[in-house]
Design an enzyme around this catalytic site. Structure first.
Site, short mmCIF file in Angstrom:
data_model
loop_
_atom_site.label_atom_id
_atom_site.label_comp_id
_atom_site.label_asym_id
_atom_site.label_seq_id
_atom_site.Cartn_x
_atom_site.Cartn_y
_atom_site.Cartn_z
N SER A 1 0.83 -1.20 0.00
CA SER A 1 0.00 0.00 0.00
C SER A 1 0.86 1.24 0.00
O SER A 1 2.05 1.21 0.31
CB SER A 1 -0.92 0.00 1.21
OG SER A 1 -0.19 0.45 2.34
N LYS A 2 0.18 2.32 -0.35
CA LYS A 2 0.83 3.62 -0.40
C LYS A 2 1.45 3.95 0.96
O LYS A 2 2.48 4.60 1.04
CB LYS A 2 -0.26 4.64 -0.74
CG LYS A 2 0.23 6.00 -1.12
CD LYS A 2 -0.94 6.83 -1.60
CE LYS A 2 -0.54 8.27 -1.78
NZ LYS A 2 -1.62 9.08 -2.28
N ARG A 3 0.81 3.46 2.00
CA ARG A 3 1.32 3.75 3.35
C ARG A 3 2.69 3.14 3.60
O ARG A 3 3.42 3.61 4.46
CB ARG A 3 0.31 3.29 4.41
CG ARG A 3 -0.54 4.43 4.95
CD ARG A 3 -1.69 3.91 5.76
NE ARG A 3 -2.66 3.25 4.88
CZ ARG A 3 -3.27 2.11 5.16
NH1 ARG A 3 -3.01 1.49 6.28
NH2 ARG A 3 -4.14 1.60 4.32
N GLY B 1 5.00 3.48 1.85
CA GLY B 1 5.94 4.52 1.45
C GLY B 1 6.75 4.18 0.22
O GLY B 1 7.41 5.04 -0.33
#
Ligand code: GLU
Length: 481
Positions: free
Chosen positions: A252-254, A256
């Protein structure tokens, strides 16, 4: 059959690796089958509009070489290719469905729905729209329309029976219609939802194979009910498994590091990224791992697509990147590395030597500054224990003697060239009956201040130049005093 696939990203300002893979597979499938690949921008969610996001999509696809045959910027016979520019297309189709009883206007307010959702939750049920507005009389509907009450248009999904479809990867999927919700097709602002626009556009653009993420698998029966309501031919479906960070978590984008641009910024090569991404959920049926985009276009097939989630393994990507870096021409290596040389403060040093010592050991370009930090600046506090090395047969005393011999000779060298430095050191070792390593180890340690360096004593001396090399050699000698 004419093969036509599409990549339909939403302009979020971010090209997730999973998104890129969806586009890539649609591209590869079209190319492998002599078909057309379309780019469609799905921007009906205007609240999520991000400035410059469409350009980012163009740039990324162009960067990796995924050329589209039809799309917003180049046009085509099925345009426009941006959904917000197609706004007026959708409503008449929705109205047609109202006429035929496959859709209805819903005047329920957000508050009404919230209340019913909360009540359902209190009963321990998941909320499904209860078709409340489908039961309004013609007169009631007209009165609300006359009064300008805002409304949405919902799909009227049958409450009984089942709907099946065949996915080319997953086989036949059957769902109970009673599990399907009456999706909104047209929002109060007149914009279609994804759930409606994807069907209308895929049909009008004559998409033969709809390729997209698994998250849409469960909704596909609803889309098929729409195709049937219109009497349209249902496309083939190819759903792709998610890309996971590990067994439990989606990438996920989280995390990074899930975007294409992040990897490029770190110094991954686009060719390596595309090659690696292609293998996330597809395999060629043998052990081969290295493919150019053109090769992928020839060998890609649905049969090689996986039914189980792919794990994104950065180590594997890094290995692959190293293979691509090793294969670069020295000029290309330098072109990629220059930014990192500048960052490290060695942008002025000899490019051929830097390439020679770095290319075979660079896995990702952003590793370069750490590898060459000693060239820009010597850590003068290094430990003199580094001068002691068993294999080279050196210790502090031997090193002191070597430096005493070497410094005046190098100082007197008429020219600071590879041959001159090399011959001087090697001849001196021979004269003194020393191993080459015994001569070279103290020289390299004094010039680098660390035991592990890319390149040997001679290359480092050339990169540093005469003045700095001698300064460091003398400092080493002083430390050994
Ligand atoms: N706009 C959708 C997304 O970005 C596309 C899904 C599809 O390919 O139909 O997820």
């Amino acid at each position: 059959m004419k093969v036509r696939t599409r990549f339909a990203p939403s302009p979020t300002g971010y090209m997730h690796i999973g998104n890129l893979r969806s586009g890539l597979y649609a591209y590869l499938f079209a190319r492998a089958n002599g078909g057309k690949f379309l780019l469609r921008i799905e921007d009906t969610d205007q609240e999520r509009f991000v400035e410059g996001a469409t350009e980012l999509i163009y740039r990324t696809l162009k960067d990796v070489g995924m050329n589209w045959d039809e799309g917003p910027d180049i046009g085509g016979d099925y345009g426009p290719y941006v959904q917000s520019e197609r706004k007026s297309t959708y409503l008449p189709y929705a109205e047609q469905l109202i006429e035929s009883g496959h859709a209805y206007r819903c005047f329920c307010t957000k508050e009404d729905l919230e209340e019913r959702r909360a009540a359902a939750a209190a009963r321990g049920e998941t909320f499904k729209y209860d078709k409340h507005c489908m039961h309004l009389s013609k007169e009631e509907i007209q009165a609300k329309l006359d009064a300008g009450v805002p409304y949405v248009i919902r799909q009227n999904v049958p409450t009984e029976g089942t709907t099946s479809f065949t996915d080319l990867v997953f086989g036949t999927i059957t769902v109970n219609n009673s599990d399907l919700d009456d999706n909104v097709l047209i929002k109060a602002d007149g914009m279609p939802t994804y759930n409606f626009a994807n069907v209308i556009d895929d049909h009008l653009m004559e998409i033969s194979h709809v390729m997209r993420g698994m998250e849409y698998l469960a909704s596909t029966p609803k889309y098929n009910l729409l195709y049937q309501a219109f009497g349209w031919e249902i496309p083939y479906y190819i759903h792709m498994t998610p890309i996971m960070r590990d067994a439990q978590h989606k990438l996920s984008k989280r995390d990074g590091d899930a975007s294409y641009a992040d990897f490029v910024d770190k110094g991954y090569l686009k060719e390596a990224l595309i090659n690696y991404v292609a293998l996330l959920g597809w395999n060629p049926g043998d052990d081969r791992e290295i493919f150019t985009l053109d090769e992928l276009c020839r060998v890609f097939s649905v049969e090689g697509m996986s039914k189980s989630p792919a794990i994104f393994d950065v180590e594997k990507l890094t290995w692959m990147n190293a293979q691509y870096i090793m294969a670069l021409s020295p000029e290309d290596f330098t072109a990629h590395a220059q930014k990192y040389y500048d960052m490290a403060g060695i942008g002025h040093m000899d490019k051929a030597i830097l390439c020679k010592i770095l290319q075979q050991r660079t896995r990702v370009f952003n590793e370069i500054p750490d590898m060459v930090d000693f060239l820009a600046k010597l850590d003068e506090d290094y430990s003199i224990e580094l001068f002691t090395n068993k294999k080279s047969k050196t210790d502090a005393e031997v090193s002191r003697n070597v430096l005493d011999m070497v410094i005046p000779v190098l100082e007197a060298l008429p020219e600071w060239t590879e041959t001159a430095i090399h011959d001087t050191l090697i001849n001196m070792a021979a004269e003194k009956g020393m191993k080459n390593g015994t001569m070279l180890w103290p020289v390299r340690i004094a010039m680098a201040g660390k035991a592990v360096t890319p390149g040997g004593a001679i290359e480092i001396a050339l990169l540093l130049g005469r003045e700095e090399s001698l300064r460091r050699l003398k400092l080493g000698r002083e430390k050994l005093a």
